[in-house]
Design an enzyme around this catalytic site. Structure first.
Site, PDB file in Angstrom:
ATOM      1  N   LYS A  36     -51.428  28.037 -33.458  1.00 47.00           N
ATOM      2  CA  LYS A  36     -50.335  28.553 -34.286  1.00 47.00           C
ATOM      3  C   LYS A  36     -48.995  28.155 -33.665  1.00 47.00           C
ATOM      4  CE  LYS A  36     -50.341  33.049 -31.944  1.00 47.00           C
ATOM      5  NZ  LYS A  36     -50.511  34.501 -32.081  1.00 47.00           N
ATOM      6  N   ARG A 135     -51.655  47.319 -36.080  1.00 45.42           N
ATOM      7  CA  ARG A 135     -50.910  46.204 -36.678  1.00 45.42           C
ATOM      8  C   ARG A 135     -51.589  45.792 -37.973  1.00 45.42           C
ATOM      9  NH1 ARG A 135     -49.798  40.858 -33.106  1.00 45.42           N
ATOM     10  NH2 ARG A 135     -52.016  40.485 -33.603  1.00 45.42           N
ATOM     11  N   TYR A 275     -16.803  24.485 -25.301  1.00 44.07           N
ATOM     12  CA  TYR A 275     -16.224  25.537 -26.133  1.00 44.07           C
ATOM     13  C   TYR A 275     -15.666  26.681 -25.285  1.00 44.07           C
ATOM     14  CZ  TYR A 275     -18.281  23.626 -30.422  1.00 44.07           C
ATOM     15  OH  TYR A 275     -18.605  22.830 -31.487  1.00 44.07           O
ATOM     16  N   MET A 323     -24.994  23.265 -30.267  1.00 45.38           N
ATOM     17  CA  MET A 323     -26.108  23.102 -31.197  1.00 45.38           C
ATOM     18  C   MET A 323     -26.912  21.842 -30.878  1.00 45.38           C
ATOM     19  SD  MET A 323     -26.090  22.815 -35.372  1.00 45.38           S
ATOM     20  CE  MET A 323     -25.484  24.474 -35.618  1.00 45.38           C
TER      21      MET A 323
END
EC number: 5.1.1.1
Length: 383
Positions: A36, A135, A275, A323
């Site tokens: 997964k 769950r 930044y 980013m």
């Protein structure tokens, strides 16, 4: 795909980890490789064929879309099991493709019967029961209802598995809770067998449970993180290593992550970098720009904290992680050039940066760091 940043996957490490697990679990226990979250960030399409090459013939996923990716990546047919989400259309398609799936409520079981009847095929189901994780899973009354439905429609259903999920086998603090779960599982398994229903596989163990609680191995274990060379927790590793004579970690990391220098720049003392004002140059320094950022999974929490390796030396991330870029202090390097290899995870010379180093700095779990690695990064198997 991004071609200036590469995730490398060691085939020798894959073979090593599978061999270790087989030696530990024995030949009678089926290993279901949990792939997964894009095979824990390693890449479903890249890792599944290699897993199968070394004998893995059962795969566990969460989403049906992942099941299809596994289905299309397998060199030859193997068992695929969906532990989580399927919609109505997916259930029908799964039955047609012989894909197994969890049944954790009556609605899904009824849908399985409906589509299997329409298709004239058998749905391969794994009954998931609620034992204390709270769950997903069938509780006692729901299990009784499911048993009645299965017995009435046995020609359209194959009871492939009977399972639950343990609530934190990686920590000794959960020991009492785990023992209660196992007791409840056995009670519900007895109820199943009293109704002449015998699953092909009983399975409750993940990576941690398969090491800490040998009695949980049963017919099959769902192994994820250990296949990729990581221990579920420090506790699990310590428990294992204390039982050995050589005190050597038997697992090998599969994944390496490399990029390259895209620009080199001289910065004068007193200038801010990147930044905002999070980093002020205290002296004249030299920086290297690397085309990796938080969109690729290099967390912003590594701003002014992260480390990379360039030319065999560890170098610091300075300023805020962007980013798509990070800025590296390379003042201490004699030379650095555009195109130089940058190691984000892995070894170069005598230096190494492990996934655990990210965890220590960012407080993210190994699982999180791996799962956040962008699927847009090119992945390659290294022989």
């Amino acid at each position: 795909m991004i071609d200036n940043t590469i995730i490398s996957l060691s085939e020798k490490s894959i073979q090593n980890n599978i061999s270790f697990l087989r030696s530990k679990l024995g030949d009678q226990v089926k290993i279901s490789a949990v792939v997964k979250a894009n095979a824990y960030g390693h890449g479903i399409e890249q890792i599944v064929p290699v897993f199968q090459k070394y004998g893995i013939e059962h795969y566990s996923v969460f989403y049906y879309s992942e099941a299809i990716r596994v289905y299309n990546s397998l060199p030859k047919p193997a068992s695929i099991m969906v532990m989580g989400w399927l919609n109505e259309k997916d259930i029908k398609d799964a039955i047609e493709k012989n894909i197994e799936f969890f049944v954790f409520n009556i609605e899904r079981l009824e849908s399985a019967v409906k589509f299997a009847t329409e298709l004239g095929l058998k749905a391969k189901i794994h009954l998931e029961i609620e034992t204390g994780m709270n769950r997903s899973g069938l509780n006692g009354p729901e299990l009784n209802a499911a048993i009645a439905i299965i017995k009435e429609n046995i020609e359209h259903l194959e009871l492939t598995g009977f399972c639950t999920h343990l609530a934190g086998a990686e920590s000794v603090s959960n020991h009492f809770r785990i023992q209660n779960q196992l007791q409840k599982y056995q009670e519900m398994a007895t109820e199943l067998e009293a109704n002449d229903l015998k699953p092909k596989y009983k399975h409750v163990a993940n990576s941690a449970a398969s090491i800490v609680y040998p009695e949980t191995r049963m017919d099959m274990v769902r192994v994820g993180i250990m296949l990729y060379g990581f221990w579920s927790s420090t506790e699990v590793f310590v428990q294992y290593i204390n039982s050995q004579d050589d005190m050597v970690d038997p697992l090998k990391r599969i994944l390496g992550w490399q990029s390259q220098v895209m620009a080199v720049k001289e910065i004068k003392r007193g200038e801010f970098i990147g930044y905002g004002i999070s980093y002020l140059a205290q002296s004249n320094i030299k920086t290297a720009l690397v085309p990796v950022g938080y969109s690729f999974g290099y967390s912003r929490s590594l701003s002014n904290k992260g480390r990379v390796i360039i030319r065999g030396h560890q170098c610091s991330v300075i300023g805020v992680v962007n980013m798509n870029m990070i800025i590296i202090d390379v003042t201490h390097l004699k030379t650095v050039e555009v195109g130089d290899k940058v190691v984000l995870i892995g070894k170069q010379g005598k230096s190494e940066i492990k996934v655990s180093a990210f965890s220590e700095i960012s407080d993210e779990l190994n699982y999180e760091i791996l799962a956040h690695l962008s699927e847009s990064i090119t992945r390659k198997i290294i022989k």
